[in-house]
Motif scaffolding. Structure first.
Motif, PDB file in Angstrom:
ATOM      1  N   LEU A   1       0.814  -1.215   0.000  1.00 34.59           N
ATOM      2  CA  LEU A   1       0.000   0.000   0.000  1.00 34.59           C
ATOM      3  C   LEU A   1       0.848   1.266   0.000  1.00 34.59           C
ATOM      4  CD1 LEU A   1      -2.817  -1.021   2.523  1.00 34.59           C
ATOM      5  CD2 LEU A   1      -2.999  -0.845   0.036  1.00 34.59           C
ATOM      6  N   THR A   2       2.080   1.156  -0.442  1.00 30.79           N
ATOM      7  CA  THR A   2       2.984   2.309  -0.427  1.00 30.79           C
ATOM      8  C   THR A   2       2.425   3.476  -1.223  1.00 30.79           C
ATOM      9  OG1 THR A   2       4.815   0.742  -0.289  1.00 30.79           O
ATOM     10  CG2 THR A   2       5.366   3.030  -0.803  1.00 30.79           C
ATOM     11  N   GLU A   3       1.737   3.178  -2.328  1.00 29.69           N
ATOM     12  CA  GLU A   3       1.201   4.229  -3.198  1.00 29.69           C
ATOM     13  C   GLU A   3      -0.285   4.478  -2.957  1.00 29.69           C
ATOM     14  OE1 GLU A   3       3.340   5.856  -5.064  1.00 29.69           O
ATOM     15  OE2 GLU A   3       4.925   4.504  -4.369  1.00 29.69           O
ATOM     16  N   PHE A   4      -0.785   4.092  -1.794  1.00 36.16           N
ATOM     17  CA  PHE A   4      -2.211   4.160  -1.520  1.00 36.16           C
ATOM     18  C   PHE A   4      -2.693   5.577  -1.213  1.00 36.16           C
ATOM     19  CE2 PHE A   4      -5.984   3.000   1.224  1.00 36.16           C
ATOM     20  CZ  PHE A   4      -6.709   2.407   0.203  1.00 36.16           C
ATOM     21  N   GLY A   5      -1.772   6.489  -0.973  1.00 40.32           N
ATOM     22  CA  GLY A   5      -2.164   7.864  -0.679  1.00 40.32           C
ATOM     23  C   GLY A   5      -0.954   8.756  -0.594  1.00 40.32           C
ATOM     24  N   HIS A   6      -1.180  10.013  -0.283  1.00 43.54           N
ATOM     25  CA  HIS A   6      -0.121  11.016  -0.201  1.00 43.54           C
ATOM     26  C   HIS A   6      -0.200  11.672   1.180  1.00 43.54           C
ATOM     27  CE1 HIS A   6       0.358  10.481  -4.516  1.00 43.54           C
ATOM     28  NE2 HIS A   6      -0.957  10.608  -4.618  1.00 43.54           N
ATOM     29  N   PRO A   7       0.541  11.140   2.154  1.00 43.68           N
ATOM     30  CA  PRO A   7       0.378  11.621   3.528  1.00 43.68           C
ATOM     31  C   PRO A   7       0.828  13.051   3.774  1.00 43.68           C
ATOM     32  CG  PRO A   7       2.159  10.009   3.383  1.00 43.68           C
ATOM     33  CD  PRO A   7       1.456   9.982   2.067  1.00 43.68           C
ATOM     34  N   GLU A   8       1.773  13.563   2.987  1.00 43.07           N
ATOM     35  CA  GLU A   8       2.205  14.949   3.179  1.00 43.07           C
ATOM     36  C   GLU A   8       1.029  15.904   2.994  1.00 43.07           C
ATOM     37  OE1 GLU A   8       4.982  16.183   4.166  1.00 43.07           O
ATOM     38  OE2 GLU A   8       6.393  14.501   4.025  1.00 43.07           O
ATOM     39  N   GLY A   9       0.826  16.776   3.970  1.00 36.04           N
ATOM     40  CA  GLY A   9      -0.251  17.764   3.873  1.00 36.04           C
ATOM     41  C   GLY A   9      -1.641  17.178   4.006  1.00 36.04           C
ATOM     42  N   PHE A  10      -1.737  15.968   4.575  1.00 37.95           N
ATOM     43  CA  PHE A  10      -3.025  15.267   4.618  1.00 37.95           C
ATOM     44  C   PHE A  10      -4.090  16.047   5.381  1.00 37.95           C
ATOM     45  CE2 PHE A  10      -5.948  12.344   6.780  1.00 37.95           C
ATOM     46  CZ  PHE A  10      -6.448  11.621   5.706  1.00 37.95           C
ATOM     47  N   SER A  11      -3.755  16.544   6.560  1.00 35.36           N
ATOM     48  CA  SER A  11      -4.770  17.222   7.375  1.00 35.36           C
ATOM     49  C   SER A  11      -5.268  18.496   6.701  1.00 35.36           C
ATOM     50  CB  SER A  11      -4.203  17.537   8.765  1.00 35.36           C
ATOM     51  OG  SER A  11      -3.921  16.341   9.460  1.00 35.36           O
ATOM     52  N   GLN A  12      -4.364  19.211   6.050  1.00 38.77           N
ATOM     53  CA  GLN A  12      -4.788  20.406   5.327  1.00 38.77           C
ATOM     54  C   GLN A  12      -5.724  20.039   4.174  1.00 38.77           C
ATOM     55  OE1 GLN A  12      -0.695  21.569   4.590  1.00 38.77           O
ATOM     56  NE2 GLN A  12      -0.876  23.316   5.974  1.00 38.77           N
ATOM     57  N   ARG A  13      -5.402  18.933   3.486  1.00 38.47           N
ATOM     58  CA  ARG A  13      -6.272  18.488   2.394  1.00 38.47           C
ATOM     59  C   ARG A  13      -7.614  17.993   2.908  1.00 38.47           C
ATOM     60  NH1 ARG A  13      -1.725  15.861   0.781  1.00 38.47           N
ATOM     61  NH2 ARG A  13      -2.705  13.803   1.048  1.00 38.47           N
ATOM     62  N   GLN A  14      -7.636  17.429   4.121  1.00 41.48           N
ATOM     63  CA  GLN A  14      -8.900  17.008   4.704  1.00 41.48           C
ATOM     64  C   GLN A  14      -9.846  18.198   4.871  1.00 41.48           C
ATOM     65  OE1 GLN A  14     -10.110  13.690   6.664  1.00 41.48           O
ATOM     66  NE2 GLN A  14      -9.381  13.376   4.581  1.00 41.48           N
ATOM     67  N   VAL A  15      -9.301  19.290   5.373  1.00 43.56           N
ATOM     68  CA  VAL A  15     -10.138  20.485   5.523  1.00 43.56           C
ATOM     69  C   VAL A  15     -10.651  20.938   4.158  1.00 43.56           C
ATOM     70  CG1 VAL A  15     -10.214  22.881   6.291  1.00 43.56           C
ATOM     71  CG2 VAL A  15      -8.914  21.190   7.618  1.00 43.56           C
ATOM     72  N   LYS A  16      -9.768  20.958   3.171  1.00 47.46           N
ATOM     73  CA  LYS A  16     -10.158  21.385   1.822  1.00 47.46           C
ATOM     74  C   LYS A  16     -11.200  20.442   1.226  1.00 47.46           C
ATOM     75  CE  LYS A  16      -8.086  22.556  -2.690  1.00 47.46           C
ATOM     76  NZ  LYS A  16      -8.853  21.594  -3.528  1.00 47.46           N
ATOM     77  N   ARG A  17     -10.939  19.138   1.353  1.00 46.91           N
ATOM     78  CA  ARG A  17     -11.859  18.169   0.755  1.00 46.91           C
ATOM     79  C   ARG A  17     -13.246  18.266   1.363  1.00 46.91           C
ATOM     80  NH1 ARG A  17     -11.885  11.588   1.604  1.00 46.91           N
ATOM     81  NH2 ARG A  17     -13.878  11.231   0.553  1.00 46.91           N
ATOM     82  N   TRP A  18     -13.323  18.328   2.712  1.00 46.26           N
ATOM     83  CA  TRP A  18     -14.639  18.349   3.336  1.00 46.26           C
ATOM     84  C   TRP A  18     -15.332  19.691   3.155  1.00 46.26           C
ATOM     85  CZ3 TRP A  18     -17.430  14.314   4.462  1.00 46.26           C
ATOM     86  CH2 TRP A  18     -16.776  13.085   4.539  1.00 46.26           C
TER      87      TRP A  18
END
Length: 370
Positions: free
Chosen positions: A169-186
């Motif tokens: 699952l190494t390519e399963f996501g992009h953890p850098e900046g995840f929390s900031q993207r969570q705010v943007k996505r929601w």
């Protein structure tokens, strides 16, 4: 341990009338039977029943010969972009089969929309109990209540300590900046939902919460596999003896990211004695205040000891959790207004989402501490 997926019929309602119009939108039984015959071989018994406990993706129980299976598919109709990705859910559950995370055994995944009208996957069914309040506390012994909480947080720690390289699952996501993207996505999910619901009523309080989250999202955080919807009613227990957590479900939002978003989400549903009344009884179980259940602080301490990860920025993570719940609730309300759901919870979101927005602000203001 029995592997698979199911729900205890004594805890939650099981099925609806298969002749109703909404059920017909979920499955073409003849096409599904043909698909199963081609992929699993012949069977004398075939039956499909809809399970009503969930509020996001649809869950169908399928009998195929001597096998009891679960079919997961998105709801019918228009949904927000990236929501309800059941094949992503399948991919992570399939990848984690050999780990210590208790999971249903995967069976088949299908992206041919000629079968049921959408992507779907199948897994085996598991016999156990989903711990929900319903008519009251399902557990009578304080020791059992304590173990339910410990198993819940220990399993979250197991998810967050999976070696993603080992399971592919190494390519399963992009953890850098995840929390900031969570705010943007929601925020985008809410914007999409408001475009469908704003003629019915507005939720002005949500915009102050949105601004605060944007300004306070941590720039640095740990990187692990995250579940995305980890809470008490998305896991199953064997309660025959000492409670044992035997299955984790609903992985549609899993990815590589910030594990503290999972912890904050779990904690946002957990109640301590003395908490304010829940804003929506459908989401929050008051029985968790009973004697024996661990406190939120005890759950955090156990998590930190198991993972070595420090839980910082509590106000951000729990406010983000309630903000995400606002997003889910508003999408539910949009589907209700569009006629794309028959879930009795969805119309209640007219009042519940504004109340949830107020709760997120109270967490930000420090009025609902850990």
């Amino acid at each position: 341990m029995t592997r698979g997926y199911s729900y205890d019929p004594h805890v939650v309602p099981g099925v609806t009338d298969e002749s109703d119009e909404y059920f017909d939108r979920l499955v073409d039984e003849a096409a599904l039977e043909s698909y199963l015959r081609a992929n699993l071989g012949d069977a004398d018994d075939f039956e499909v029943r809809r399970h009503q406990a969930g509020h996001s993706n649809e869950t169908l129980f399928v009998t195929w010969g001597g096998e009891e299976l679960v079919l997961r598919r998105p709801p019918p109709g228009e949904t927000a972009e990236k929501a309800h990705d059941v094949l992503r859910e399948y991919s992570v559950v399939d990848a984690l089969q050999s780990t210590d995370v208790p999971l249903p055994r995967t069976v088949l995944a299908c992206d041919d929309h000629d079968v049921v009208g959408s992507d779907f996957y199948l897994m085996e069914r598991l016999d156990g109990t989903v711990v929900r309040g319903g008519d009251g506390d399902p557990l009578s012994e304080p020791a059992a209540r304590k173990r339910v909480g410990e198993e819940l947080v220990d399993t979250l720690a197991a998810i967050h300590t999976v070696d993603v390289d080992d399971v592919g699952l190494t390519e399963f996501g992009h953890p850098e900046g995840f929390s900031q993207r969570q705010v943007k996505r929601w925020s985008e999910q809410l914007t999409w939902a408001f475009s469908k619901t704003s003629d019915e009523r507005e939720v002005p309080a949500i915009y102050d919460v949105m601004e605060w989250l944007q300004e306070n999202a941590p720039e640095e955080h740990p990187h692990t596999l995250v579940h995305g919807d980890y809470k008490l009613d998305n896991v199953m227990y064997d309660l025959a003896d000492e409670p044992e957590l035997i299955g984790v479900f609903d992985w549609e939002m899993s990815t590589l990211g910030d594990p503290l978003t999972d912890l904050g989400w779990m904690l946002s549903f957990w109640r301590d004695a003395g908490d304010p009344d829940p804003v929506s009884g459908e989401f929050f179980d008051p029985f968790l205040e009973n004697d024996g259940y661990p406190t939120r602080r005890e759950l955090v301490d156990r998590y930190e000891a198991a993972t070595g990860i420090e839980y910082t920025n509590d106000r951000f993570y729990r406010a983000l959790a309630v903000y995400k719940l606002c997003g889910l609730g508003e999408m539910f309300f949009a589907r209700h207004l569009a006629g794309d759901a028959d879930d009795p919870l969805y119309p209640k979101m007219r009042e519940a989402v504004p109340a949830l927005a107020d709760r997120a602000q109270r967490i930000i203001d420090g009025e609902e501490p850990l």
